[in-house]
Design a protein around this motif. Structure first.
Motif, mmCIF file in Angstrom:
data_model
loop_
_atom_site.group_PDB
_atom_site.id
_atom_site.type_symbol
_atom_site.label_atom_id
_atom_site.label_comp_id
_atom_site.label_asym_id
_atom_site.label_seq_id
_atom_site.Cartn_x
_atom_site.Cartn_y
_atom_site.Cartn_z
ATOM 1 N N ASN A 240 -4.777 -1.425 -5.932
ATOM 2 C CA ASN A 240 -5.697 -0.363 -6.334
ATOM 3 C C ASN A 240 -5.039 0.755 -7.136
ATOM 4 O O ASN A 240 -5.678 1.764 -7.428
ATOM 5 N N ASP B 257 0.320 -2.934 -4.370
ATOM 6 C CA ASP B 257 -0.912 -2.181 -4.166
ATOM 7 C C ASP B 257 -1.889 -2.565 -5.269
ATOM 8 O O ASP B 257 -1.658 -2.257 -6.437
ATOM 9 N N GLY C 232 -10.381 0.080 -2.937
ATOM 10 C CA GLY C 232 -9.350 1.042 -2.574
ATOM 11 C C GLY C 232 -9.951 2.360 -2.139
ATOM 12 O O GLY C 232 -11.064 2.717 -2.536
ATOM 13 N N LYS D 287 0.543 -5.479 -8.596
ATOM 14 C CA LYS D 287 -0.806 -5.155 -8.113
ATOM 15 C C LYS D 287 -1.357 -6.339 -7.319
ATOM 16 O O LYS D 287 -2.276 -7.029 -7.733
ATOM 17 N N GLY E 247 -2.734 -7.600 -3.406
ATOM 18 C CA GLY E 247 -3.199 -7.222 -2.089
ATOM 19 C C GLY E 247 -2.567 -8.125 -1.046
ATOM 20 O O GLY E 247 -1.996 -9.172 -1.354
ATOM 21 N N GLY F 210 0.821 -1.204 0.000
ATOM 22 C CA GLY F 210 0.000 0.000 0.000
ATOM 23 C C GLY F 210 0.852 1.249 0.000
ATOM 24 O O GLY F 210 1.701 1.418 0.873
ATOM 25 N N ASN F 211 0.651 2.119 -1.009
ATOM 26 C CA ASN F 211 1.404 3.377 -0.958
ATOM 27 C C ASN F 211 0.626 4.558 -1.539
ATOM 28 O O ASN F 211 1.109 5.680 -1.514
ATOM 29 N N ASP F 212 -0.583 4.313 -2.043
ATOM 30 C CA ASP F 212 -1.431 5.409 -2.515
ATOM 31 C C ASP F 212 -0.711 6.269 -3.557
ATOM 32 O O ASP F 212 -0.927 7.470 -3.641
ATOM 33 N N ARG G 16 -2.641 -0.419 4.182
ATOM 34 C CA ARG G 16 -3.675 -0.757 3.208
ATOM 35 C C ARG G 16 -5.051 -0.423 3.775
ATOM 36 O O ARG G 16 -5.410 -0.894 4.850
#
Length: 301
Positions: free
Chosen positions: A119, A117, A151, A136, A138, A94-96, A198
């Protein structure tokens, strides 16, 4: 407590707030004496930065590899099981689309970073930049090729992809940490840092992932875990609060040390437990970064 939502929230809050006062009983010093906020160029905590312990006995920065000293089940040092050329290995979940954490570890600490990630729908799998491989995927408690994972930025893609397109895009592979270690052929390694951040729309993924690595024993081959805890009110399921506490406490019971907890400054006001108890009835949000160190990492395989 009596098992009520209020009692479970109070227990979790008190546990988190006590972490920063812990001392090593043998030395009466903090468990981590030197740490950096990785992921920001500021000298104080902000969102998207994570407290990482930089003590030499944890980080082993003076050696050829960050995971050179590992132990077998008999507490004997094993030094011939390191096969990577990178100074350390980092898994970042997860890093947006904010790459400061990953890039800092590559540039400043000579790490090889594997970022995940599901999303980031527009980003192709592969080498994001030198030293950073992106997939990609999860993180969870199962190894599956198609799991619907929402997400927190899905609203940005709704107009572009349409309702059906977004629903299809959300179906991505999910892995346990051990599943990823097997896939990347890291089962003969100690992973230096696992970062988990996440979340979906008022949805937290981290407790399930932590519970899995506790139950399957993968925690043993991780030096540092830093996780962002997401707590959303009003609490619908008190079992989620109870499980979050139990998993964090369980990691300490098997030898991980929770040495720092940092509340987010950008969410709901948090001055004391009464503010935290707003989660019981109000639409409030609290986030904490929680950092663990493993004083005796070993190769899991």
């Amino acid at each position: 407590g009596d098992g009520s939502t209020k009692a479970e929230l109070e227990r979790l809050y008190n546990y988190l707030m006590d972490a920063n006062d812990k001392k090593n009983p043998e030395t009466e010093a903090p468990y981590c004496k030197k740490f950096d906020y990785i992921g920001t160029d500021k000298k104080y905590f902000v969102d998207f930065s994570y407290p990482i312990c930089m003590d030499e006995e944890i980080w082993m920065a003076e050696t050829d590899t960050g995971a050179e000293v590992v132990y077998d089940d008999n507490d004997n040092v094993v030094q011939d099981s390191i096969t990577t050329g990178a100074s350390c290995i980092v898994y970042s979940f997860g890093n947006d689309n904010n790459w400061n954490f990953e890039e800092s570890l590559v540039q400043d600490n000579d790490c090889g970073v594997f970022a995940f990630d599901p999303n980031l729908y527009d980003l192709e799998d592969g080498e994001k930049s030198t030293g950073i491989l992106f997939k990609k995927y999860g993180i969870g408690d199962t190894n599956s090729e198609s799991v619907l994972q929402r997400g927190k930025r899905d609203y940005l893609f709704k107009e572009k992809l349409g309702e059906e397109g977004l629903e299809a895009a959300r179906k991505k592979p999910m892995r346990t940490i051990w599943g990823i270690m097997q896939e990347l052929e890291h089962t003969n390694r100690v992973i230096d840092i696992v970062k988990i951040d996440r979340e979906g729309p008022r949805l937290a993924y981290e407790t399930t992932a932590l519970k899995n690595l506790l139950e399957d024993g993968t925690y043993r081959c991780i030096k540092q875990i830093v996780v962002e805890l997401h707590l959303f009110g009003p609490v619908k399921y008190v079992d989620h609060i109870r499980t979050t506490y139990s998993v964090l406490k369980g990691l300490e019971e098997v030898g991980m040390i929770l040495w720092r907890v940092q509340p987010s400054k950008s969410k709901s006001k948090l001055d004391d437990v009464q503010d935290f108890l707003a989660l019981e009835n109000d639409k409030s949000t609290f986030m904490f970064s929680a950092s663990f160190i493993n004083q005796k990492p070993m190769v899991c395989s």
